[in-house]
Design an enzyme around this catalytic site. Sequence first.
Site, PDB file in Angstrom:
ATOM      1  N   HIS A   1      -0.557   0.320  -9.846  1.00 26.83           N
ATOM      2  CA  HIS A   1      -1.394  -0.495  -8.942  1.00 26.83           C
ATOM      3  C   HIS A   1      -2.114  -1.627  -9.696  1.00 26.83           C
ATOM      4  CE1 HIS A   1      -3.632  -0.305  -4.846  1.00 26.83           C
ATOM      5  NE2 HIS A   1      -3.479  -1.552  -5.253  1.00 26.83           N
TER       6      HIS A   1
ATOM      7  N   ARG B   1       0.863  -1.187   0.000  1.00 26.88           N
ATOM      8  CA  ARG B   1       0.000   0.000   0.000  1.00 26.88           C
ATOM      9  C   ARG B   1       0.891   1.226   0.000  1.00 26.88           C
ATOM     10  NH1 ARG B   1      -3.718  -2.063  -1.716  1.00 26.88           N
ATOM     11  NH2 ARG B   1      -5.787  -2.451  -0.874  1.00 26.88           N
TER      12      ARG B   1
ATOM     13  N   GLU C   1      -2.348   8.137  -4.579  1.00 27.66           N
ATOM     14  CA  GLU C   1      -3.078   7.589  -5.734  1.00 27.66           C
ATOM     15  C   GLU C   1      -4.435   8.277  -5.860  1.00 27.66           C
ATOM     16  OE1 GLU C   1      -3.356   3.291  -5.920  1.00 27.66           O
ATOM     17  OE2 GLU C   1      -1.342   3.100  -5.088  1.00 27.66           O
TER      18      GLU C   1
HETATM   19  P1  NAD Z   1      -2.200 -10.774   4.894  1.00 26.67           P
HETATM   20  O1  NAD Z   1      -3.111 -10.227   5.932  1.00 26.67           O
HETATM   21  O2  NAD Z   1      -2.391 -12.192   4.462  1.00 26.67           O
HETATM   22  O3  NAD Z   1      -0.673 -10.605   5.334  1.00 26.67           O
HETATM   23  C1  NAD Z   1      -0.176  -9.442   5.934  1.00 26.67           C
HETATM   24  C2  NAD Z   1       0.840  -9.881   6.983  1.00 26.67           C
HETATM   25  O4  NAD Z   1       1.495  -8.731   7.490  1.00 26.67           O
HETATM   26  C3  NAD Z   1       0.191 -10.594   8.192  1.00 26.67           C
HETATM   27  O5  NAD Z   1       0.811 -11.861   8.360  1.00 26.67           O
HETATM   28  C4  NAD Z   1       0.455  -9.659   9.364  1.00 26.67           C
HETATM   29  O6  NAD Z   1       0.709 -10.374  10.557  1.00 26.67           O
HETATM   30  C5  NAD Z   1       1.689  -8.912   8.898  1.00 26.67           C
HETATM   31  N1  NAD Z   1       1.897  -7.576   9.463  1.00 26.67           N
HETATM   32  C6  NAD Z   1       0.976  -6.625   9.720  1.00 26.67           C
HETATM   33  N2  NAD Z   1       1.591  -5.494  10.125  1.00 26.67           N
HETATM   34  C7  NAD Z   1       2.914  -5.731  10.124  1.00 26.67           C
HETATM   35  C8  NAD Z   1       4.066  -4.961  10.431  1.00 26.67           C
HETATM   36  N3  NAD Z   1       3.971  -3.677  10.800  1.00 26.67           N
HETATM   37  N4  NAD Z   1       5.271  -5.540  10.326  1.00 26.67           N
HETATM   38  C9  NAD Z   1       5.381  -6.838   9.931  1.00 26.67           C
HETATM   39  N5  NAD Z   1       4.334  -7.614   9.631  1.00 26.67           N
HETATM   40  C10 NAD Z   1       3.120  -7.068   9.711  1.00 26.67           C
HETATM   41  O7  NAD Z   1      -2.328  -9.791   3.641  1.00 26.67           O
HETATM   42  P2  NAD Z   1      -1.950 -10.097   2.114  1.00 26.67           P
HETATM   43  O8  NAD Z   1      -3.154 -10.650   1.406  1.00 26.67           O
HETATM   44  O9  NAD Z   1      -0.671 -10.841   2.073  1.00 26.67           O
HETATM   45  O10 NAD Z   1      -1.755  -8.601   1.572  1.00 26.67           O
HETATM   46  C11 NAD Z   1      -0.608  -7.835   1.924  1.00 26.67           C
HETATM   47  C12 NAD Z   1      -0.687  -6.429   1.360  1.00 26.67           C
HETATM   48  O11 NAD Z   1      -0.804  -6.456  -0.060  1.00 26.67           O
HETATM   49  C13 NAD Z   1      -1.881  -5.604   1.844  1.00 26.67           C
HETATM   50  O12 NAD Z   1      -1.420  -4.297   2.140  1.00 26.67           O
HETATM   51  C14 NAD Z   1      -2.774  -5.521   0.643  1.00 26.67           C
HETATM   52  O13 NAD Z   1      -3.547  -4.350   0.673  1.00 26.67           O
HETATM   53  C15 NAD Z   1      -1.760  -5.509  -0.475  1.00 26.67           C
HETATM   54  N6  NAD Z   1      -2.299  -5.894  -1.781  1.00 26.67           N
HETATM   55  C16 NAD Z   1      -1.886  -5.177  -2.870  1.00 26.67           C
HETATM   56  C17 NAD Z   1      -2.361  -5.508  -4.137  1.00 26.67           C
HETATM   57  C18 NAD Z   1      -1.918  -4.750  -5.346  1.00 26.67           C
HETATM   58  O14 NAD Z   1      -2.673  -4.637  -6.305  1.00 26.67           O
HETATM   59  N7  NAD Z   1      -0.703  -4.234  -5.368  1.00 26.67           N
HETATM   60  C19 NAD Z   1      -3.271  -6.567  -4.290  1.00 26.67           C
HETATM   61  C20 NAD Z   1      -3.656  -7.288  -3.161  1.00 26.67           C
HETATM   62  C21 NAD Z   1      -3.153  -6.934  -1.909  1.00 26.67           C
END
Ligand code: NAD
Length: 319
Positions: A293, A246, A275
């Site tokens: 994105h 993000r 964005e």
């Molecule tokens: P998820 O919830 O499965 O995994 C996130 C992990 O981060 C969790 O295991 C959590 O414990 C950990 N976490 C939270 N805060 C933390 C911190 N400060 N330090 C270390 N670890 C921390 O989520 P996901 O499905 O793997 O998605 C991850 C990210 O990807 C999200 O921000 C999501 O919005 C983003 N995303 C982006 C796109 C894109 O188009 N670029 C698409 C999908 C998801």
Amino acid sequence: MSKILANDGISESGKVALEEKGFQVITEKVDQENLIETINKEGIEVLLVRSATTARKELIDACPNLKIIGRGGVGMDNIDVEYAKEKGLEVYNTPAASSSSVAELVFAHLFGMVRFLYESNRQMPLEGDQNFKSLKKAFSGGSELTGKTLGIIGFGRIGQEVAKRAIGLGMNVLAHDKYTSEANITLNFFNGDKKTFTIESTSLKNVLRGSDFVTLHIPKLEDKAVIGAEEIGLMKDGAGIINTARGGVIDEDALMFALDKGKLAYAALDVFTNEPNPSIHLMMHNKISLTPHIGAATLEAQDRIGEELAEKIIAYFNK
Ligand code: NAD
């Protein structure tokens, strides 16, 4: 026959799955200001959105027939989720459907970064026919990913998909997660073989200090960036960083400073703080590999998103 308004679209496979069960799926986009009126006039029971359409308290209060709000994707910043649930609505998202696509985009950037493709694709159309030799020289000195260490910050769904691909390439993996102590990563091979690796989470400092590339997969929970000047300072000289999580998870000014000073060799960004009007300085930076994105924007992920929403909607109406 229940009516579904897929206001930001839905994959053909998801639409077909719903229509086969007798739902009417409307995909013509309704402007935000006409949404309440359309939902009520058409008797819409399910509103499906991606990131463009918002479903706030006002809409939830004004549309008493609405039963489900579905978000194709993960982040639900555009929906008042708790309020909708209090009012008895179901709110669905599709958190796992795009993990593989985001993980592959990380590698698209990584492979491009280590061979400077982001910059050679900008320079070749301008000078390739005249200055081929000097460009060849400028873009030599790339490196391989195999044998290097990839640091994964946030070891959830996407972080673990990234780890699979890194292991497949023969990279070392360091992972840091605030809440997960370890994860089992299972690689499935073309011939049906499987191999499971257990990766333990280590401290943020260890990941930053020990990695050749760092990739971010954490949610944006706080205003403060998780990776700022101090954290970048801990990274190896000449390392690379990738943010497909993000905007704002990484401090963009600190990143550009580190690139300009040569502390970091390159970076890749799919997400931005402002964005859809990201900083022009980032857009113009010659050491940043850029995408708008598109992490989840593959045909396969969009199919899975549509199908997962369809399954959940069908299950709800079959209850
Ligand atoms: P998820 O919830 O499965 O995994 C996130 C992990 O981060 C969790 O295991 C959590 O414990 C950990 N976490 C939270 N805060 C933390 C911190 N400060 N330090 C270390 N670890 C921390 O989520 P996901 O499905 O793997 O998605 C991850 C990210 O990807 C999200 O921000 C999501 O919005 C983003 N995303 C982006 C796109 C894109 O188009 N670029 C698409 C999908 C998801």
